[in-house]
Design a protein around this motif. Sequence first.
Motif, mmCIF file in Angstrom:
data_model
loop_
_atom_site.group_PDB
_atom_site.id
_atom_site.type_symbol
_atom_site.label_atom_id
_atom_site.label_comp_id
_atom_site.label_asym_id
_atom_site.label_seq_id
_atom_site.Cartn_x
_atom_site.Cartn_y
_atom_site.Cartn_z
ATOM 1 N N LEU A 18 10.337 48.343 35.957
ATOM 2 C CA LEU A 18 9.945 48.918 34.695
ATOM 3 C C LEU A 18 9.684 47.582 33.850
ATOM 4 C CD1 LEU A 18 12.153 51.875 34.368
ATOM 5 C CD2 LEU A 18 9.699 51.954 34.359
ATOM 6 N N THR A 19 10.402 46.576 33.809
ATOM 7 C CA THR A 19 10.047 45.462 32.940
ATOM 8 C C THR A 19 8.811 44.656 33.378
ATOM 9 O OG1 THR A 19 12.487 44.893 32.804
ATOM 10 C CG2 THR A 19 10.923 43.098 32.411
ATOM 11 N N ILE A 20 8.797 44.605 34.729
ATOM 12 C CA ILE A 20 7.240 43.929 35.070
ATOM 13 C C ILE A 20 6.196 44.832 34.891
ATOM 14 C CG2 ILE A 20 6.195 43.447 37.024
ATOM 15 C CD1 ILE A 20 8.937 42.561 38.326
ATOM 16 N N ALA A 21 6.286 45.952 34.859
ATOM 17 C CA ALA A 21 5.042 47.017 34.797
ATOM 18 C C ALA A 21 4.779 47.132 33.232
ATOM 19 C CB ALA A 21 5.433 48.443 35.534
ATOM 20 N N LEU A 22 5.772 47.217 32.437
ATOM 21 C CA LEU A 22 5.604 47.394 31.120
ATOM 22 C C LEU A 22 5.115 45.977 30.275
ATOM 23 C CD1 LEU A 22 8.354 49.935 30.365
ATOM 24 C CD2 LEU A 22 5.784 50.173 30.827
ATOM 25 N N THR A 23 5.951 44.781 30.664
ATOM 26 C CA THR A 23 5.564 43.585 30.115
ATOM 27 C C THR A 23 4.190 43.024 30.450
ATOM 28 O OG1 THR A 23 6.724 42.457 31.806
ATOM 29 C CG2 THR A 23 7.937 43.044 29.926
ATOM 30 N N THR A 24 3.819 43.376 31.660
ATOM 31 C CA THR A 24 2.300 43.225 32.190
ATOM 32 C C THR A 24 1.370 43.876 31.540
ATOM 33 O OG1 THR A 24 3.165 42.534 34.543
ATOM 34 C CG2 THR A 24 1.005 43.136 34.240
ATOM 35 N N ALA A 25 1.803 45.136 30.858
ATOM 36 C CA ALA A 25 0.706 45.716 30.058
ATOM 37 C C ALA A 25 0.683 45.346 28.550
ATOM 38 C CB ALA A 25 1.094 47.299 30.163
ATOM 39 N N GLY A 26 1.802 44.347 28.323
ATOM 40 C CA GLY A 26 1.724 43.934 26.952
ATOM 41 C C GLY A 26 2.703 44.744 26.049
ATOM 42 N N PHE A 107 7.122 55.160 40.851
ATOM 43 C CA PHE A 107 6.111 55.619 39.915
ATOM 44 C C PHE A 107 4.888 54.428 40.307
ATOM 45 C CE2 PHE A 107 8.842 52.217 37.944
ATOM 46 C CZ PHE A 107 7.723 51.166 37.484
ATOM 47 N N ASP A 108 3.615 54.838 39.627
ATOM 48 C CA ASP A 108 2.448 54.071 39.732
ATOM 49 C C ASP A 108 2.521 53.160 38.501
ATOM 50 O OD1 ASP A 108 -0.186 53.317 38.700
ATOM 51 O OD2 ASP A 108 -0.737 54.093 40.928
ATOM 52 N N PRO A 109 2.330 51.991 38.371
ATOM 53 C CA PRO A 109 2.708 51.180 37.098
ATOM 54 C C PRO A 109 1.588 51.603 36.143
ATOM 55 C CG PRO A 109 3.160 49.430 38.929
ATOM 56 C CD PRO A 109 2.518 50.922 39.611
ATOM 57 N N GLN A 110 0.406 51.661 36.694
ATOM 58 C CA GLN A 110 -0.882 51.850 35.779
ATOM 59 C C GLN A 110 -0.634 53.220 35.042
ATOM 60 O OE1 GLN A 110 -4.281 51.089 38.093
ATOM 61 N NE2 GLN A 110 -4.187 48.993 37.624
ATOM 62 N N LYS A 111 -0.169 54.471 35.755
ATOM 63 C CA LYS A 111 -0.346 55.751 35.564
ATOM 64 C C LYS A 111 0.897 55.634 34.539
ATOM 65 C CE LYS A 111 -2.003 58.289 39.446
ATOM 66 N NZ LYS A 111 -1.663 59.063 40.592
ATOM 67 N N LEU A 112 1.985 54.658 34.734
ATOM 68 C CA LEU A 112 3.111 54.887 33.619
ATOM 69 C C LEU A 112 2.671 54.414 32.555
ATOM 70 C CD1 LEU A 112 6.140 55.347 33.122
ATOM 71 C CD2 LEU A 112 6.320 52.992 33.813
ATOM 72 N N VAL A 113 2.047 53.310 32.408
ATOM 73 C CA VAL A 113 1.409 52.733 31.353
ATOM 74 C C VAL A 113 0.381 53.710 30.469
ATOM 75 C CG1 VAL A 113 0.138 50.812 30.294
ATOM 76 C CG2 VAL A 113 1.635 50.341 32.051
ATOM 77 N N ARG A 114 -0.254 54.378 31.392
ATOM 78 C CA ARG A 114 -1.225 55.475 30.608
ATOM 79 C C ARG A 114 -0.420 56.555 30.005
ATOM 80 N NH1 ARG A 114 -4.793 54.672 35.096
ATOM 81 N NH2 ARG A 114 -4.056 56.178 36.035
ATOM 82 N N SER A 115 0.481 56.827 30.762
ATOM 83 C CA SER A 115 1.396 57.744 30.238
ATOM 84 C C SER A 115 2.116 57.514 28.918
ATOM 85 C CB SER A 115 2.676 58.462 31.229
ATOM 86 O OG SER A 115 1.955 59.082 32.295
ATOM 87 N N ILE A 116 2.620 56.433 28.918
ATOM 88 C CA ILE A 116 3.095 55.895 27.737
ATOM 89 C C ILE A 116 2.108 55.910 26.502
ATOM 90 C CG2 ILE A 116 4.328 53.871 26.548
ATOM 91 C CD1 ILE A 116 5.747 53.428 29.207
ATOM 92 N N GLN A 117 1.075 55.153 26.872
ATOM 93 C CA GLN A 117 -0.051 55.040 25.710
ATOM 94 C C GLN A 117 -0.287 56.345 25.382
ATOM 95 O OE1 GLN A 117 -2.603 52.740 28.062
ATOM 96 N NE2 GLN A 117 -2.300 50.954 27.219
ATOM 97 N N THR A 118 -0.453 57.496 26.332
ATOM 98 C CA THR A 118 -0.745 58.864 25.558
ATOM 99 C C THR A 118 0.278 59.430 24.680
ATOM 100 O OG1 THR A 118 -1.899 59.279 27.822
ATOM 101 C CG2 THR A 118 -1.232 61.183 26.594
ATOM 102 N N VAL A 119 1.461 59.257 24.989
ATOM 103 C CA VAL A 119 2.395 59.943 24.322
ATOM 104 C C VAL A 119 2.771 59.271 22.948
ATOM 105 C CG1 VAL A 119 3.779 61.249 26.205
ATOM 106 C CG2 VAL A 119 4.632 58.846 25.489
ATOM 107 N N THR A 120 2.549 57.981 22.919
ATOM 108 C CA THR A 120 2.568 57.041 21.693
ATOM 109 C C THR A 120 1.416 57.365 20.882
ATOM 110 O OG1 THR A 120 2.016 55.149 22.762
ATOM 111 C CG2 THR A 120 4.344 55.835 22.686
ATOM 112 N N GLY A 121 0.389 57.757 21.342
ATOM 113 C CA GLY A 121 -0.736 57.940 20.478
ATOM 114 C C GLY A 121 -1.757 56.698 20.446
#
Length: 121
Positions: A18-26, A107-121
Motif C-alpha cells: 500500500l505504501t508503494i502504491a500510494l506514495t508512487t501516486a503522490g 489489489f491493482d495499484p492503479q484501481k486503488l488510487v482511482r478509487s481513493i481519488q473517487t471517494v475523496t472527490g
Amino acid sequence: MTLKILAVDDSRTMRDMLTIALTTAGMEVALAEDGVHGLEVLEGSAPDAIISDINMPRLDGFGFIEAVRKIDQFRATPILVLTTESAPELKARARNAGATGWIIKPFDPQKLVRSIQTVTG
C-alpha cells in the motif's frame, strides 16, 4: 493537494504494498497494524481517506470502522475496506458499519488510487 491516507492492515507485506502504491501516486501514507493501532494513529491526524482490512487482531475492521464513525471529526471520512473476503453479507455488514467501498485483495495499484481519488472527490 496531497491526499493523506491511513492504511490499517495486520500484514506487513500489505502495508508495504500500500505504501508503494500510494506514495508512487503522490499520496502521504500513515500506517497502523490493527484497528486499535488505527484509532491511536487517528488521534491528532486528519486523513482524507482510510483503507482498512477486515481480519485483524485486537480490533477487526468492522469494529474499527464503527469506532471511527463515532468520532465526529471522521464521520464523513471515506473508508475503503481492502480484504480477501468477498461474501455479500460481509460487504453489507461493512456498509452498515460505515464503510464507503470494498476492494478485494490482491489489489491493482492503479484501481486503488482511482478509487481513493473517487471517494475523496
